[in-house]
Design an enzyme around this catalytic site. Structure first.
Site, PDB file in Angstrom:
ATOM      1  N   ASP A  92      44.306  46.609  39.646  1.00 17.12           N
ATOM      2  CA  ASP A  92      44.683  47.381  40.818  1.00 17.12           C
ATOM      3  C   ASP A  92      44.892  46.388  41.963  1.00 17.12           C
ATOM      4  O   ASP A  92      44.493  45.219  41.868  1.00 17.12           O
ATOM      5  CB  ASP A  92      43.569  48.383  41.136  1.00 17.12           C
ATOM      6  CG  ASP A  92      43.835  49.168  42.399  1.00 17.12           C
ATOM      7  OD1 ASP A  92      44.950  49.714  42.539  1.00 17.12           O
ATOM      8  OD2 ASP A  92      42.944  49.210  43.265  1.00 17.12           O
ATOM      9  N   ASP A 105      38.836  49.464  41.533  1.00 16.60           N
ATOM     10  CA  ASP A 105      37.744  49.821  42.435  1.00 16.60           C
ATOM     11  C   ASP A 105      37.572  51.317  42.601  1.00 16.60           C
ATOM     12  O   ASP A 105      36.653  51.757  43.298  1.00 16.60           O
ATOM     13  CB  ASP A 105      38.001  49.218  43.822  1.00 16.60           C
ATOM     14  CG  ASP A 105      39.226  49.843  44.478  1.00 16.60           C
ATOM     15  OD1 ASP A 105      39.075  50.523  45.515  1.00 16.60           O
ATOM     16  OD2 ASP A 105      40.342  49.675  43.963  1.00 16.60           O
ATOM     17  N   ASP A 153      45.069  47.385  46.057  1.00 14.88           N
ATOM     18  CA  ASP A 153      44.301  47.737  47.255  1.00 14.88           C
ATOM     19  C   ASP A 153      42.851  48.049  46.899  1.00 14.88           C
ATOM     20  O   ASP A 153      42.579  48.905  46.060  1.00 14.88           O
ATOM     21  CB  ASP A 153      44.918  48.950  47.953  1.00 14.88           C
ATOM     22  CG  ASP A 153      46.324  48.682  48.458  1.00 14.88           C
ATOM     23  OD1 ASP A 153      46.594  47.535  48.846  1.00 14.88           O
ATOM     24  OD2 ASP A 153      47.150  49.615  48.465  1.00 14.88           O
TER      25      ASP A 153
END
Length: 227
Positions: free
Chosen positions: A11, A176, A13
């Site tokens: 990922d 995240d 961001d």
């Protein structure tokens, strides 16, 4: 557990890049343009992760839960303003998390294939990667509008598996948020979750990833132990 890993999908961001300050600024300015309540950094940190349309919809709703009667044209206008402000800001407030670049370079040197799978609009991704000198590390870059479906849908991960001729246990998803972990679980691949990112105010451990870590560089140790 990770002894067969060949491909690692990341990922962006909240995983590689702390982009909340720039996104918060852009969505706040967009709401000011439209006469809506301002957006704080804390609000933005809970609202990002599902793509730009969802971000502006949450801002217009002033809530994580989007209003059912939100007008599609209003969302379109807000999205256009968000994109413009985000572009004009030049991503000057965003920065890589500790040890990200070194870890990615070492994984690349060790022969892992690295891919980026983000829900961020594709138009902004190349500039960010270039700005942080990461472009050469990724074999594929998949944005939130590359395919019709974005995370938590596993389509992008399944596409990567098909392209590289791999089975699910040979791929690791690093992220995240629950969107990353749910996509990995739906694709049948392994998951490595980071606690420092943006997960809508929920502990990432609730999504039951294979590994949870406070540090990005721990990925090197986990993979080393598996070899």
């Amino acid at each position: 557990m990770f002894e067969d890993i060949k491909l690692i999908a990341f990922d962006l961001d909240g995983t590689l890049l702390d982009s909340v300050p720039d996104l918060a600024r852009a969505v706040d300015l967009a709401m000011q343009d439209m006469g809506y309540p301002r957006v704080t950094l804390e609000q933005a940190s809970h609202w990002i992760g599902n793509g730009a349309d969802v971000l502006v919809s949450r801002a217009l709703s002033q809530n994580y839960i989007v209003k059912d009667d939100l007008d599609a044209e209003l969302i379109k206008q807000a999205r256009a303003r968000l994109d413009q402000h985000y572009h004009d800001g030049g991503h000057q407030l965003s920065h890589l998390y500790p040890d990200v670049k070194d870890t990615l370079e070492r994984l690349h040197q060790q022969g892992y294939t690295l891919a980026l799978v983000t829900n961020k609009p594709s138009q902004f991704v190349p500039e960010l990667l270039e700005q942080h000198q990461l472009t050469h590390l990724f074999s594929e870059v998949i944005g939130g509008d590359t395919f019709a479906e974005k995370k938590p849908n596993p389509f992008a991960l399944n596409w990567l598996l098909d392209k590289h001729g791999l089975t699910a246990p040979q791929m690791l998803m690093v992220g995240d948020s629950k969107n990353d972990i749910q996509a990995a679980q739906a694709a049948g691949c392994h998951s490595f979750a980071l606690t420092y990112g943006y997960n809508h105010g929920e502990p990432i451990s609730d999504s039951q990833p294979d590994v949870v870590s406070d540090e990005f560089k721990y990925l090197l140790a986990v993979l080393s132990m598996a070899r």
